[in-house]
Design an enzyme around this catalytic site. Structure first.
Site, short mmCIF file in Angstrom:
data_model
loop_
_atom_site.label_atom_id
_atom_site.label_comp_id
_atom_site.label_asym_id
_atom_site.label_seq_id
_atom_site.Cartn_x
_atom_site.Cartn_y
_atom_site.Cartn_z
CE LYS A 1 69.57 5.24 -24.35
NZ LYS A 1 70.30 5.42 -23.11
CG ASP B 1 58.61 7.04 -25.24
OD1 ASP B 1 58.36 7.73 -26.25
OD2 ASP B 1 59.58 7.26 -24.50
CG ASP C 1 56.17 16.42 -23.71
OD1 ASP C 1 55.17 16.60 -23.00
OD2 ASP C 1 57.25 17.02 -23.51
CE LYS D 1 54.05 14.19 -20.12
NZ LYS D 1 55.27 14.91 -19.73
CG PHE E 1 58.97 14.12 -16.12
CD1 PHE E 1 59.29 14.63 -17.36
CD2 PHE E 1 59.70 13.04 -15.63
CE1 PHE E 1 60.33 14.09 -18.12
CE2 PHE E 1 60.74 12.49 -16.37
CZ PHE E 1 61.05 13.03 -17.62
CG ASP F 1 64.94 8.51 -19.49
OD1 ASP F 1 64.12 8.78 -20.39
OD2 ASP F 1 65.99 9.16 -19.33
NE ARG G 1 66.12 4.60 -20.74
CZ ARG G 1 65.67 5.60 -21.49
NH1 ARG G 1 64.42 5.63 -21.89
NH2 ARG G 1 66.47 6.58 -21.85
P1 IMP Z 1 58.52 15.60 -27.96
O1 IMP Z 1 57.13 15.08 -28.25
O2 IMP Z 1 59.31 15.95 -29.18
O3 IMP Z 1 58.46 16.74 -26.97
O4 IMP Z 1 59.41 14.50 -27.28
C1 IMP Z 1 58.91 13.42 -26.71
C2 IMP Z 1 60.03 12.71 -26.00
O5 IMP Z 1 60.35 13.39 -24.76
C3 IMP Z 1 59.58 11.32 -25.59
O6 IMP Z 1 59.87 10.37 -26.59
C4 IMP Z 1 60.32 11.11 -24.30
O7 IMP Z 1 61.59 10.55 -24.56
C5 IMP Z 1 60.47 12.48 -23.70
N1 IMP Z 1 59.41 12.75 -22.68
C6 IMP Z 1 58.38 13.60 -22.79
N2 IMP Z 1 57.61 13.59 -21.69
C7 IMP Z 1 58.17 12.69 -20.85
C8 IMP Z 1 57.83 12.22 -19.52
O8 IMP Z 1 56.83 12.60 -18.87
N3 IMP Z 1 58.66 11.28 -19.00
C9 IMP Z 1 59.76 10.81 -19.65
N4 IMP Z 1 60.11 11.21 -20.89
C10 IMP Z 1 59.33 12.16 -21.48
MG MG Z 2 61.08 8.66 -26.92
#
Ligand code: IMP
Ligand code: MG
Length: 185
Positions: free
Chosen positions: A50, A107, A110, A138, A159, A166, A172
């Site tokens: 979302k 969004d 990470d 990040k 974070f 969220d 959000r």
């Molecule tokens: P990844 O890149 O597979 O680790 O996942 C990324 C997802 O983790 C994003 O789409 C967010 O939903 C969530 N996420 C990662 N870092 C944050 C943060 O700092 N705040 C809120 N959600 C985060």
């Molecule tokens: Mg996401």
């Protein structure tokens, strides 16, 4: 998650990291770059629910060439902490993407795991082209090699909440990006 009162809810917002005005300005620029990069052939903005819903709403209004929108929801399952993983699509796109220039609107990137699996999946469906636009990046947290084609803000390993992002489904609706206060009040 329950809050004792409004003050407890607010006390978790540590401070504004990126203001509403900064976001607005960056989105205007991104919208222009995207609009200038396509010749009027159909674009499909794909948002992974979302977290990107607010960004998608604003970015789509900064684009002035023909574009459609679609949504998908993905959940990641990993056997270990290494890069092998699989993504289950819990809600798929409604469009046949083979006729579109697809832009994934995210969004935040990470570790990059979820998005890299989604990219593999969408590539297999052979869109005309596939690009990634992310509001936040990040890079210090990356576990798989993945770069967005366009990233609006690079942030440190904190974070963050707000503007769609969220903590346990809350925050959000903040109109800015803030750091989440992990400590107690
Ligand atoms: P990844 O890149 O597979 O680790 O996942 C990324 C997802 O983790 C994003 O789409 C967010 O939903 C969530 N996420 C990662 N870092 C944050 C943060 O700092 N705040 C809120 N959600 C985060
Ligand atoms: Mg996401």
């Amino acid at each position: 998650m329950n809050f004792a009162d409004k003050n407890e809810f607010k006390s978790k917002i540590k401070g504004v990291l990126i203001s509403e005005d900064e976001i607005k300005e960056a989105i205007k620029k991104a919208g222009k770059i995207i609009s200038d990069s396509y010749d009027g052939t159909p674009i499909l903005l794909v948002s992974i629910l979302k977290g990107a819903y607010v960004f998608l709403a604003d970015l789509s209004r900064a684009i002035d060439v023909p574009c459609e929108i679609d949504f998908m929801e993905a959940k990641s399952y990993y056997a270990d902490t290494k890069s092998s993983g699989s993504v289950a699509i819990t809600m798929d796109l409604k469009h046949d993407i083979s006729k579109y220039h697809v832009i994934i609107v995210e969004d935040i990137i990470d570790t990059g795991r979820t998005l890299s699996e989604v990219i593999k999946l969408l590539k297999a469906r052979e869109p005309v082209s596939l690009k990634v636009v992310t509001l936040l990046d990040k890079p210090s947290r990356r576990e798989v090699k993945l770069d967005a084609d366009y990233s609006l803000f690079t942030i440190p390993d904190k974070f963050v909440i707000g503007y769609g992002l969220d903590f346990n489904e809350y925050y959000r609706n903040l109109p800015y990006i803030a750091e989440y206060n992990e400590g107690t009040i």
